[in-house]
Design an enzyme around this catalytic site. Structure first.
Site, PDB file in Angstrom:
ATOM      1  N   GLU A 140      18.017 -27.418   4.378  1.00 22.91           N
ATOM      2  CA  GLU A 140      18.899 -28.581   4.442  1.00 22.91           C
ATOM      3  C   GLU A 140      18.105 -29.883   4.477  1.00 22.91           C
ATOM      4  O   GLU A 140      18.472 -30.865   3.812  1.00 22.91           O
ATOM      5  CB  GLU A 140      19.796 -28.490   5.693  1.00 22.91           C
ATOM      6  CG  GLU A 140      20.671 -27.247   5.734  1.00 22.91           C
ATOM      7  CD  GLU A 140      20.016 -26.081   6.464  1.00 22.91           C
ATOM      8  OE1 GLU A 140      20.736 -25.312   7.118  1.00 22.91           O
ATOM      9  OE2 GLU A 140      18.762 -25.944   6.380  1.00 22.91           O
ATOM     10  N   SER A 173      -2.908  10.248 -11.362  1.00 23.86           N
ATOM     11  CA  SER A 173      -1.619   9.559 -11.261  1.00 23.86           C
ATOM     12  C   SER A 173      -1.543   8.277 -12.081  1.00 23.86           C
ATOM     13  O   SER A 173      -0.473   7.669 -12.151  1.00 23.86           O
ATOM     14  CB  SER A 173      -1.336   9.212  -9.791  1.00 23.86           C
ATOM     15  OG  SER A 173      -2.324   8.330  -9.291  1.00 23.86           O
ATOM     16  N   THR A 182      -2.882   7.472   1.211  1.00 20.77           N
ATOM     17  CA  THR A 182      -2.840   6.594   0.039  1.00 20.77           C
ATOM     18  C   THR A 182      -4.000   5.614   0.056  1.00 20.77           C
ATOM     19  O   THR A 182      -4.633   5.344  -0.973  1.00 20.77           O
ATOM     20  CB  THR A 182      -1.498   5.828  -0.008  1.00 20.77           C
ATOM     21  OG1 THR A 182      -0.426   6.763  -0.155  1.00 20.77           O
ATOM     22  CG2 THR A 182      -1.468   4.840  -1.162  1.00 20.77           C
TER      23      THR A 182
END
Length: 381
Positions: free
Chosen positions: A60, A184, A212
């Site tokens: 705002e 992958s 991972t």
């Protein structure tokens, strides 16, 4: 103009404010990314703003400032008959900046169309009351459902103390993320990988499992030209602190925040080495299965002010989040290839003994992306 046309105009500008608010996702800290558009009596946009990086100034204030910069001496008179469209109730408390509700009232805005009330107890209802006391005509509820979705991370953080969790997976048609030998790259196409980076840019923390981190050596940054500065903090669920010290995550820990979520029994020498590399160590309890408790991990990230989290695996962590009902949004990319049962699954074991106990999500979006298919699912409320 008829009331029907007025309502449609309100929806149109609120829709634009919601689109504007998405520009700040991932960059406003624990503050919500709000959109504000101020429209004059003749339909001209006088000013617009989105929450600034870091959370301040608020939308705002930026919209009012832009109106002043564009319209100069005429701004005061133009704002007097204007309508402000704001995606979240303007703040009412004095912090580092004056309350936005008071600023809108002082600008003599005629109307304020607000999508939803702010659940923050410092604000809830007070911002609306302050504007009404200043003579502003306040209307609330326009596109409320869309606003709750756009502000989902902030709302989840305020209600549950944790970030909204987006789980992103990329797999073959048969749900595999790698061959049996671990190959992958790349299952998903380039366009799908770029979408993943866009989701990263809209997140303020990205979480992966230690497997991972070790197998893929990811950087977990944003590699879309022009959005590199939108890279989120990184977090690794690493109970015994096995994240490689010479890996990309640890080497960049002093440039881009890295949290290592670990158990109480993590070796002292590993704690010292990781801390020396620049990682922030966060101890969390183990769950009944011996793994780090997923709710505790997200709660810890919430305490650090994160409201939009993304998880990119691996399979064990993804399954744990789903089983604990902590996945708010699942984005799944499927490539048109099959690997077979010997491949590595996208999800680890859920240990279900009946179908009724399976995690259940609702499909909300589907689209082709490059040569792959992307589906988006949401948790059932």
């Amino acid at each position: 103009m008829s009331k029907q046309n007025d309502a449609e105009l309100d929806r149109r500008f609120m829709r634009a404010a919601l689109h504007l608010s998405q520009r700040g996702l991932g960059g406003t800290g624990s503050n919500p990314s709000v959109g504000c558009i101020i429209v004059g009596a003749d339909g001209r946009v006088l000013g617009r703003g989105v929450t600034a990086p870091g959370g301040r100034p608020h939308a705002e204030m930026r919209a009012l400032r832009q109106a002043q910069e564009i319209w100069g001496d005429a701004a005061q008179e133009l704002l007097r008959d204007a309508t402000a469209y704001v995606t979240l109730e303007p703040c009412s408390h004095h912090g580092k900046t004056p309350p936005c509700a008071i600023a809108l009232g002082n600008a003599n805005i005629r109307r304020a169309v607000i999508a939803i009330e702010d659940p923050d107890p410092r604000v809830s209802g007070r911002g609306l009351a302050q504007m009404r006391a200043a003579g502003v005509q306040v209307e609330i509820g326009t596109l409320a459902d869309q606003a709750r979705d756009a502000l989902g991370g902030y709302l989840r953080h305020r209600s549950a103390g944790r970030p909204r969790m987006t789980l992103k997976l990329a797999s073959t048609l048969d749900g595999r993320i790698a061959t049996a030998t671990g190959e992958s790259r790349w299952i998903s196409c380039a366009a799908a990988r770029m979408r993943a980076h866009a989701i990263r840019a809209a997140s303020d923390v990205i979480l992966v499992g230690s497997g991972t981190a070790r197998a893929d050596d990811p950087a977990l940054n944003v590699r879309i030209p022009g959005l590199e500065a939108s890279s989120p903090a990184r977090a690794v669920a690493d109970a015994t602190l096995r994240t490689p010290l010479d890996g990309k995550l640890m080497r960049s820990a002093k440039q881009l925040p890295l949290y290592l979520l670990h158990a109480a029994d993590a070796p002292a020498e590993r704690r010292e080495a990781c801390a020396s590399a620049g990682a922030q160590l966060i101890e969390v309890p183990r769950g009944a299965d011996g793994a780090l408790d997923p709710a505790a991990m997200l709660g810890a990230l919430g305490r650090y002010g994160h409201i939009e989290a993304m998880c990119e695996g691996g399979g064990k962590l993804s399954a744990a989040l789903l089983k604990a009902d902590l996945v708010d949004r699942l984005v799944w990319v499927q490539a048109g290839i099959a690997i077979g049962a010997e491949g590595r699954p996208a999800l680890g074991q859920l240990m279900l003994d009946r179908l009724a106990a399976a995690p259940s999500l609702e499909l909300v979006h589907m689209e082709p992306i490059g040569c792959d298919v992307l589906t988006e699912w949401r948790r059932r409320s």
